[in-house]
Design a protein around this motif. Structure first.
Motif, PDB file in Angstrom:
ATOM      1  N   GLU A 403       0.836  -1.189   0.000  1.00 34.53           N
ATOM      2  CA  GLU A 403       0.000   0.000   0.000  1.00 34.53           C
ATOM      3  C   GLU A 403       0.874   1.242   0.000  1.00 34.53           C
ATOM      4  OE1 GLU A 403      -2.837   0.102   3.165  1.00 34.53           O
ATOM      5  OE2 GLU A 403      -4.193  -1.310   2.173  1.00 34.53           O
ATOM      6  N   THR A 404       0.467   2.240  -0.768  1.00 37.91           N
ATOM      7  CA  THR A 404       1.183   3.514  -0.826  1.00 37.91           C
ATOM      8  C   THR A 404       0.204   4.640  -0.539  1.00 37.91           C
ATOM      9  OG1 THR A 404       2.691   2.635  -2.523  1.00 37.91           O
ATOM     10  CG2 THR A 404       2.589   5.032  -2.253  1.00 37.91           C
ATOM     11  N   ASN A 405       0.554   5.497   0.435  1.00 37.83           N
ATOM     12  CA  ASN A 405      -0.277   6.658   0.755  1.00 37.83           C
ATOM     13  C   ASN A 405       0.098   7.810  -0.161  1.00 37.83           C
ATOM     14  OD1 ASN A 405      -1.673   5.519   3.070  1.00 37.83           O
ATOM     15  ND2 ASN A 405       0.316   5.619   4.105  1.00 37.83           N
ATOM     16  N   ILE A 406      -0.894   8.454  -0.744  1.00 39.51           N
ATOM     17  CA  ILE A 406      -0.675   9.527  -1.701  1.00 39.51           C
ATOM     18  C   ILE A 406      -1.498  10.733  -1.278  1.00 39.51           C
ATOM     19  CG2 ILE A 406      -0.828  10.208  -4.127  1.00 39.51           C
ATOM     20  CD1 ILE A 406      -0.820   7.151  -4.760  1.00 39.51           C
ATOM     21  N   SER A 407      -0.844  11.846  -1.048  1.00 41.54           N
ATOM     22  CA  SER A 407      -1.548  13.065  -0.640  1.00 41.54           C
ATOM     23  C   SER A 407      -2.217  13.717  -1.836  1.00 41.54           C
ATOM     24  CB  SER A 407      -0.579  14.061  -0.004  1.00 41.54           C
ATOM     25  OG  SER A 407       0.011  13.511   1.150  1.00 41.54           O
ATOM     26  N   SER A 408      -3.225  14.505  -1.550  1.00 43.94           N
ATOM     27  CA  SER A 408      -3.879  15.259  -2.611  1.00 43.94           C
ATOM     28  C   SER A 408      -3.019  16.473  -2.951  1.00 43.94           C
ATOM     29  CB  SER A 408      -5.264  15.716  -2.145  1.00 43.94           C
ATOM     30  OG  SER A 408      -5.965  16.329  -3.189  1.00 43.94           O
ATOM     31  N   PRO A 409      -2.645  16.655  -4.206  1.00 38.74           N
ATOM     32  CA  PRO A 409      -1.736  17.759  -4.562  1.00 38.74           C
ATOM     33  C   PRO A 409      -2.462  19.097  -4.561  1.00 38.74           C
ATOM     34  CG  PRO A 409      -2.428  16.613  -6.530  1.00 38.74           C
ATOM     35  CD  PRO A 409      -3.017  15.846  -5.391  1.00 38.74           C
ATOM     36  N   ASP A 410      -1.694  20.164  -4.517  1.00 37.82           N
ATOM     37  CA  ASP A 410      -2.269  21.494  -4.678  1.00 37.82           C
ATOM     38  C   ASP A 410      -2.760  21.669  -6.107  1.00 37.82           C
ATOM     39  OD1 ASP A 410      -1.573  22.058  -2.060  1.00 37.82           O
ATOM     40  OD2 ASP A 410       0.388  22.899  -2.621  1.00 37.82           O
ATOM     41  N   GLY A 411      -3.641  22.633  -6.268  1.00 36.33           N
ATOM     42  CA  GLY A 411      -4.127  22.908  -7.618  1.00 36.33           C
ATOM     43  C   GLY A 411      -5.327  22.062  -7.974  1.00 36.33           C
ATOM     44  N   ASP A 412      -5.809  22.283  -9.210  1.00 35.94           N
ATOM     45  CA  ASP A 412      -7.049  21.638  -9.638  1.00 35.94           C
ATOM     46  C   ASP A 412      -6.839  20.523 -10.652  1.00 35.94           C
ATOM     47  OD1 ASP A 412      -8.544  23.373  -8.058  1.00 35.94           O
ATOM     48  OD2 ASP A 412      -8.600  24.910  -9.644  1.00 35.94           O
ATOM     49  N   GLY A 413      -5.612  20.267 -11.048  1.00 34.62           N
ATOM     50  CA  GLY A 413      -5.372  19.261 -12.070  1.00 34.62           C
ATOM     51  C   GLY A 413      -5.502  17.852 -11.537  1.00 34.62           C
ATOM     52  N   PRO A 414      -5.330  16.846 -12.395  1.00 32.42           N
ATOM     53  CA  PRO A 414      -5.415  15.447 -11.967  1.00 32.42           C
ATOM     54  C   PRO A 414      -4.234  15.065 -11.080  1.00 32.42           C
ATOM     55  CG  PRO A 414      -4.652  15.556 -14.226  1.00 32.42           C
ATOM     56  CD  PRO A 414      -5.030  16.963 -13.839  1.00 32.42           C
ATOM     57  N   VAL A 415      -4.397  13.922 -10.437  1.00 37.35           N
ATOM     58  CA  VAL A 415      -3.343  13.350  -9.600  1.00 37.35           C
ATOM     59  C   VAL A 415      -2.589  12.337 -10.441  1.00 37.35           C
ATOM     60  CG1 VAL A 415      -2.812  12.179  -7.426  1.00 37.35           C
ATOM     61  CG2 VAL A 415      -4.880  13.595  -7.606  1.00 37.35           C
TER      62      VAL A 415
END
Length: 451
Positions: A403-415
């Motif tokens: 499992e890998t935890n991934i934060s939500s990035p800044d901005g409105d674009g896709p992850v």
């Protein structure tokens, strides 16, 4: 059993400033008079340091609280005493004498009495009357009354008596004693040798006993006991030695703060008094036991079969009955918004009285990520891409048992996230969860291959 032994909506009107002294005591001032509070199980006691007669004290308690104090255990006695540690006099409680409605049968078996039979009375005109002071026991008159009616007498009088000895083919059997005893001794004798002192449920049984006794006045099983102001049937008594008294006109009970024991006092006397409010325990163990994108299941411990619940959230209330059985209570709140925090407040309810309530915050699971896809691949890596949900929703990516935890990035674009160190020409299954306040969505999966 010895003859001498053995709820409401509170409204806080007219209260002044309340000072919380500790978890058990409060001090409240009502028109300059000190009022103290203590708790015992589900009752909250108030010492009102204003001297009133018993009836006036009862009116104040019913107006501002629930009623004059009902005391059912030694723990309640201790709680009452703790309301006024510096007071050593007497104060009214809710126990009182009532001439007409407090009569009971010694045989306390509800299955023995049919409709209206427990309250059958055959009083001699003018009786009961407490003619020579409190007369708490009843005789059937034979010598001076051909109709064999009843009158009240002092329980210390000695006379013959009639015992009940069960039924024969559905007909009650009565036995006339051949000894004379006071009422309490007669009760003990009947309970030891037969069933109990005789109950008379109707005129037919009165006639049967009348034929049996010939010309003897006899004790029957009817006696008078004090009542609680709130109608409680608690038999608990905590009398001082020599109490209750035998003086005429002494009808109400007061507790002495030095000893905690109870005394008979004239109801017209002015004394401070003890009121109570009924309080309910909050439900324990309130927690969220399950969530998805549109619902939260709440769970808490049941209190008993007669205590129900009210659940408050989003400005609405839901009534929830106590389920059968001994397990916890489960209730699912539906039609909720994904990835949202909700505050739930739960009250236990008995006879329209609510507990103080207990609250938790729980969140629904977030919605699944949308447009989850492989963006690029080469021989040793795959770059995955999906649409961002919001800044507070993160992600967990599962593949190959990791499992890998991934934060939500800044901005409105896709992850985007690149998975490296893969084997060329190999298919991989990726499962992506969105996460809000440690709650995962149901997850979405794709299969992608390296070049």
């Amino acid at each position: 059993m010895c003859v001498f032994c053995s709820s409401h909506r509170p409204a806080q009107s007219g209260l002044g400033e309340i000072q919380i002294m500790d978890k058990r005591l409060l001090f409240v001032f009502i028109t300059g008079a000190q009022l103290s509070v203590a708790f015992a199980q589900t009752l909250q006691y108030y010492f009102v340091n204003v001297s009133l007669d018993w009836t006036s004290a009862q009116s104040v308690c019913r107006r501002d609280y629930t009623d004059l104090a009902t005391i059912e255990t030694t723990a309640d006695v201790d709680a009452v005493l703790s309301t006024a540690s510096n007071y050593t006099g007497k104060a009214w409680i809710g126990l009182y004498d009532e001439l007409y409605n407090s009569w009971k049968w010694s045989l306390d078996d509800s299955s023995f009495y049919g409709d209206g039979e427990y309250t059958f009375r055959n009083w001699y005109p003018g009786s009961p009357n407490d003619l020579y002071g409190p007369q708490l026991c009843v005789r059937l008159i034979s010598v001076s009354d051909p109709l064999r009616r009843w009158d009240d007498r002092q329980c210390s009088d000695v006379r013959m008596f009639v015992c009940y000895n069960g039924t024969v083919d559905g007909t009650p059997s009565f036995v006339l004693s051949n000894v004379s005893l006071n009422w309490t001794e007669a009760q003990m004798f009947c309970r030891k040798n037969y069933v109990d002192l005789a109950s008379i449920r109707n005129q037919t049984e009165n006639d049967v006993i009348s034929a049996l006794i010939s010309s003897a006045d006899v004790w029957i099983g009817l006696y008078r006991d004090k009542l609680w102001s709130d109608g409680s049937l608690s038999p608990f008594r905590h009398w001082a030695d020599g109490q209750p008294g035998s003086d005429s006109g002494v009808q109400c009970a007061a507790t002495e703060f030095g000893s905690g024991r109870w005394y008979d006092e004239s109801c017209s006397q002015s004394l401070p008094f003890i009121c109570y409010k009924k309080i309910l325990p909050n439900a324990e163990g309130l927690r969220a036991s399950g969530q998805d994108e549109s619902s939260i299941t709440l769970q808490w411990n049941k209190i008993n079969n007669s205590t129900s619940f009210v659940l408050q959230f989003n400005g609405s209330e839901t009534n929830i009955s106590s389920p059968d059985g001994d397990g916890p209570v489960n209730y699912t709140v539906s039609s909720l918004t994904a990835g949202t925090r909700y505050t739930f407040t739960l009250f236990s309810v008995f006879e329209n009285v609510r507990s103080s309530g207990v609250s938790i915050v729980a969140a629904t699971a977030p919605q699944n990520p949308e447009d989850f896809r492989p963006a690029t691949q080469d021989e040793s890596s795959i770059t995955l891409q999906w649409n961002k949900i919001n800044n507070s929703t993160s992600f967990v990516l599962q593949f190959n048992g990791t499992e890998t935890n991934i934060s939500s990035p800044d901005g409105d674009g896709p992850v985007t996230h690149t998975v490296s160190s893969l084997t060329a020409g190999t298919r991989y299954t990726f499962t992506l969860f969105s996460v809000f306040e440690s709650i995962r969505s149901s997850g979405v999966s794709i299969v992608a291959a390296t070049g």
